[in-house]
Write an enzyme that holds these catalytic residues in place. Structure first.
Site, PDB file in Angstrom:
ATOM      1  N   LYS A  22     -14.428 -28.316  30.588  1.00  7.16           N
ATOM      2  CA  LYS A  22     -14.423 -28.816  31.640  1.00  7.16           C
ATOM      3  C   LYS A  22     -15.617 -29.856  31.421  1.00  7.16           C
ATOM      4  O   LYS A  22     -15.721 -31.188  32.245  1.00  7.16           O
ATOM      5  CB  LYS A  22     -15.393 -28.591  32.666  1.00  7.16           C
ATOM      6  CG  LYS A  22     -14.533 -27.787  33.208  1.00  7.16           C
ATOM      7  CD  LYS A  22     -15.106 -27.076  34.433  1.00  7.16           C
ATOM      8  CE  LYS A  22     -13.739 -26.465  35.463  1.00  7.16           C
ATOM      9  NZ  LYS A  22     -14.650 -25.178  36.530  1.00  7.16           N
TER      10      LYS A  22
ATOM     11  N   LYS B  20      -2.949 -25.914  33.176  1.00  2.26           N
ATOM     12  CA  LYS B  20      -3.488 -24.831  33.834  1.00  2.26           C
ATOM     13  C   LYS B  20      -3.703 -25.820  35.748  1.00  2.26           C
ATOM     14  O   LYS B  20      -4.324 -26.800  35.608  1.00  2.26           O
ATOM     15  CB  LYS B  20      -4.896 -24.192  34.369  1.00  2.26           C
ATOM     16  CG  LYS B  20      -6.239 -24.299  34.604  1.00  2.26           C
ATOM     17  CD  LYS B  20      -7.171 -22.665  34.953  1.00  2.26           C
ATOM     18  CE  LYS B  20      -7.600 -23.574  35.629  1.00  2.26           C
ATOM     19  NZ  LYS B  20      -9.153 -22.847  36.183  1.00  2.26           N
TER      20      LYS B  20
ATOM     21  N   LYS C 180      -7.806 -27.491  40.810  1.00  2.04           N
ATOM     22  CA  LYS C 180      -8.534 -27.760  42.388  1.00  2.04           C
ATOM     23  C   LYS C 180      -8.750 -29.065  41.938  1.00  2.04           C
ATOM     24  O   LYS C 180      -8.321 -30.183  42.875  1.00  2.04           O
ATOM     25  CB  LYS C 180      -9.490 -27.036  42.721  1.00  2.04           C
ATOM     26  CG  LYS C 180      -9.003 -25.725  43.674  1.00  2.04           C
ATOM     27  CD  LYS C 180     -10.936 -25.047  44.182  1.00  2.04           C
ATOM     28  CE  LYS C 180     -10.957 -23.474  43.565  1.00  2.04           C
ATOM     29  NZ  LYS C 180     -12.174 -22.888  42.688  1.00  2.04           N
TER      30      LYS C 180
HETATM   31  N1  AQP Z   1      -4.410 -22.263  37.246  1.00  5.16           N
HETATM   32  C1  AQP Z   1      -4.829 -20.470  37.519  1.00  5.16           C
HETATM   33  N2  AQP Z   1      -4.348 -19.621  37.572  1.00  5.16           N
HETATM   34  C2  AQP Z   1      -4.380 -18.800  37.445  1.00  5.16           C
HETATM   35  N3  AQP Z   1      -5.360 -17.989  37.646  1.00  5.16           N
HETATM   36  C3  AQP Z   1      -6.198 -19.044  38.430  1.00  5.16           C
HETATM   37  N4  AQP Z   1      -7.788 -18.863  38.647  1.00  5.16           N
HETATM   38  C4  AQP Z   1      -8.290 -20.076  39.019  1.00  5.16           C
HETATM   39  N5  AQP Z   1      -6.895 -21.190  38.245  1.00  5.16           N
HETATM   40  C5  AQP Z   1      -6.138 -20.357  38.129  1.00  5.16           C
HETATM   41  C6  AQP Z   1      -8.161 -17.428  39.359  1.00  5.16           C
HETATM   42  O1  AQP Z   1      -9.176 -18.109  40.409  1.00  5.16           O
HETATM   43  C7  AQP Z   1      -9.963 -17.268  40.348  1.00  5.16           C
HETATM   44  C8  AQP Z   1     -11.414 -18.582  41.337  1.00  5.16           C
HETATM   45  O2  AQP Z   1     -11.147 -19.701  40.649  1.00  5.16           O
HETATM   46  P1  AQP Z   1     -12.600 -20.822  40.190  1.00  5.16           P
HETATM   47  O3  AQP Z   1     -12.101 -21.620  41.861  1.00  5.16           O
HETATM   48  O4  AQP Z   1     -13.783 -20.036  40.696  1.00  5.16           O
HETATM   49  O5  AQP Z   1     -12.465 -21.611  39.579  1.00  5.16           O
HETATM   50  P2  AQP Z   1     -12.068 -22.423  38.587  1.00  5.16           P
HETATM   51  O6  AQP Z   1     -10.978 -21.346  37.867  1.00  5.16           O
HETATM   52  O7  AQP Z   1     -12.261 -23.070  38.555  1.00  5.16           O
HETATM   53  O8  AQP Z   1     -10.526 -23.093  39.402  1.00  5.16           O
HETATM   54  P3  AQP Z   1     -10.203 -24.205  39.342  1.00  5.16           P
HETATM   55  O9  AQP Z   1      -8.806 -24.346  40.445  1.00  5.16           O
HETATM   56  O10 AQP Z   1      -9.033 -24.189  38.070  1.00  5.16           O
HETATM   57  O11 AQP Z   1     -10.774 -25.307  39.469  1.00  5.16           O
HETATM   58  P4  AQP Z   1     -11.187 -26.613  38.301  1.00  5.16           P
HETATM   59  O12 AQP Z   1     -10.085 -27.352  39.125  1.00  5.16           O
HETATM   60  O13 AQP Z   1     -12.771 -26.673  38.733  1.00  5.16           O
HETATM   61  O14 AQP Z   1     -11.878 -26.376  37.571  1.00  5.16           O
HETATM   62  C9  AQP Z   1     -11.195 -17.645  39.294  1.00  5.16           C
HETATM   63  O15 AQP Z   1     -10.301 -15.891  39.117  1.00  5.16           O
HETATM   64  C10 AQP Z   1      -9.740 -17.738  38.593  1.00  5.16           C
HETATM   65  O16 AQP Z   1      -8.878 -17.392  37.370  1.00  5.16           O
END
Ligand code: AQP
Length: 333
Positions: A114, A198, A201
């Protein structure tokens, strides 16, 4: 003895299929099992580790609650609350940050990904994010944490912090060392545009993900445009090693169809990708469209969503306060 389940989702908008298949779908199953006491937290303190628009944050919190409920989490059975309303999370995070070691945090790959090349400009919060996550989990004597595969390393750190606290202060088993609950297959859903990244968001292209608020046409269009290759569907699992995007789509299909990868390959082997994509779209629409409609309906009733949070905060606070009081006593405050 019942299981204590805790997990969190960041209210950073664009909740997507990866969040759903990697985490929220699992939350619903756990919520439905009477052996479990579940707490699902909207982690708004985590969200601000990356700059958020203050005018949007509150609504993103509501949208996350609406997504939980629309997906099938029952707020009467499970506690749903937002992290910033329970002060013990911030207090515990500070105390645990004095237990966690720099060397441990330096190994965290999510921070590296990140922060990227802009490490010096990243917030301290982004760096210490996993310590706050440990505080969230440990305040509730959590036994199991359902997360996507990307959070596995943070959970290992949480276990290390709990063990070090118990050893340092000679309080055997005071902080419960939690177990991760990570699906064995398809625990990481990848971008529709790049099978090596992956689904996320924050990815700029909306075509890279299926949002849980997408309607039928958007879902079909995104699957149609999803990156693949000109070859027919594979005949064997090992044919997928070089075909990351097709592997990801077959993984999504298998998840939604409750089958394994090999069985999905058998169904489509040798067929055109377009035929497979059509079947995948149908499955996705059947699963996501009702959730999307329900989220939109729930968002019209803000006071209902706020009430869920208010009730959840009260319940979470009464548990967390007892634990933080003990933690303070143990460290000598
Ligand atoms: N691509 C993914 N595949 C499987 N699981 C996922 N999670 C996130 N992306 C995937 C799981 O969703 C839960 C909540 O995630 P979060 O919102 O707390 O944080 P994150 O992992 O940072 O989500 P993003 O979508 O990847 O956001 P950004 O773009 O900010 O990095 C967690 O249990 C996570 O494992």
């Amino acid at each position: 003895m019942s299981n204590k389940i805790f997990s969190g989702v960041q209210p950073t908008g664009n909740l997507h299929l990866g969040n759903y298949l990697g985490a929220i779908k699992n939350f619903v199953e756990l919520n439905n099992d009477t052996n479990n006491n579940c707490i699902f937290c909207v982690v708004d303190l985590h969200a601000i580790t990356i700059k958020q628009d203050p005018n949007k944050l509150k609504n993103n919190v509501r949208e996350t609650v609406a997504t939980f409920v629309a997906s099938g989490i029952d707020p009467k059975k499970s506690i749903i609350f937002n992290q910033s309303s329970v002060a013990a999370h911030s207090e515990a995070a500070w105390i645990l940050s004095c237990v966690a070691r720099m060397g441990w945090l330096n190994r965290m790959t999510q921070f590296k990904e990140k922060a990227g090349k802009e490490k010096e400009k990243a917030s301290i919060g982004l760096y210490s994010y996993p310590v706050l996550m440990a505080a969230d989990i440990l305040l509730y004597d959590t036994t199991h944490v359902p997360v996507g595969d990307d959070q596995k390393q943070h959970l290992e750190l949480c276990r290390d912090i709990a063990q070090k606290f118990n050893n340092d202060f000679k309080v055997d088993n005071f902080l419960q060392v939690p177990e991760p609950l990570i699906q064995k297959e398809f625990s990481r859903i990848m971008s529709l545009k790049d099978g090596s990244k992956k689904m996320s968001k924050s990815e700029l292209s909306d075509l890279s993900r299926i949002n849980l608020t997408d309607d039928q046409d958007q879902i079909k269009n995104k699957i149609k445009k999803a990156k693949t290759d000109p070859m027919p569907m594979p005949k064997d699992i090992k044919d997928l090693d070089e075909r990351l995007e097709v592997k990801n789509l077959l993984g999504i299909y298998s998840c939604l169809n409750n089958t394994n990868l090999q069985d999905s390959i058998e169904i489509f082997k040798g067929k055109n990708l377009s035929e497979f994509k059509e079947k995948l779209s149908d499955l996705l629409v059947a699963e996501i469209d009702p959730i999307s409609k329900e989220i939109k309906k729930l968002l019209e009733d803000k006071s209902y969503l706020d009430k869920i949070l208010l009730d959840g905060v009260e319940k979470a606070n009464s548990i967390a306060l007892k634990k933080i009081d003990r933690i303070k006593e143990i460290v000598g405050f």
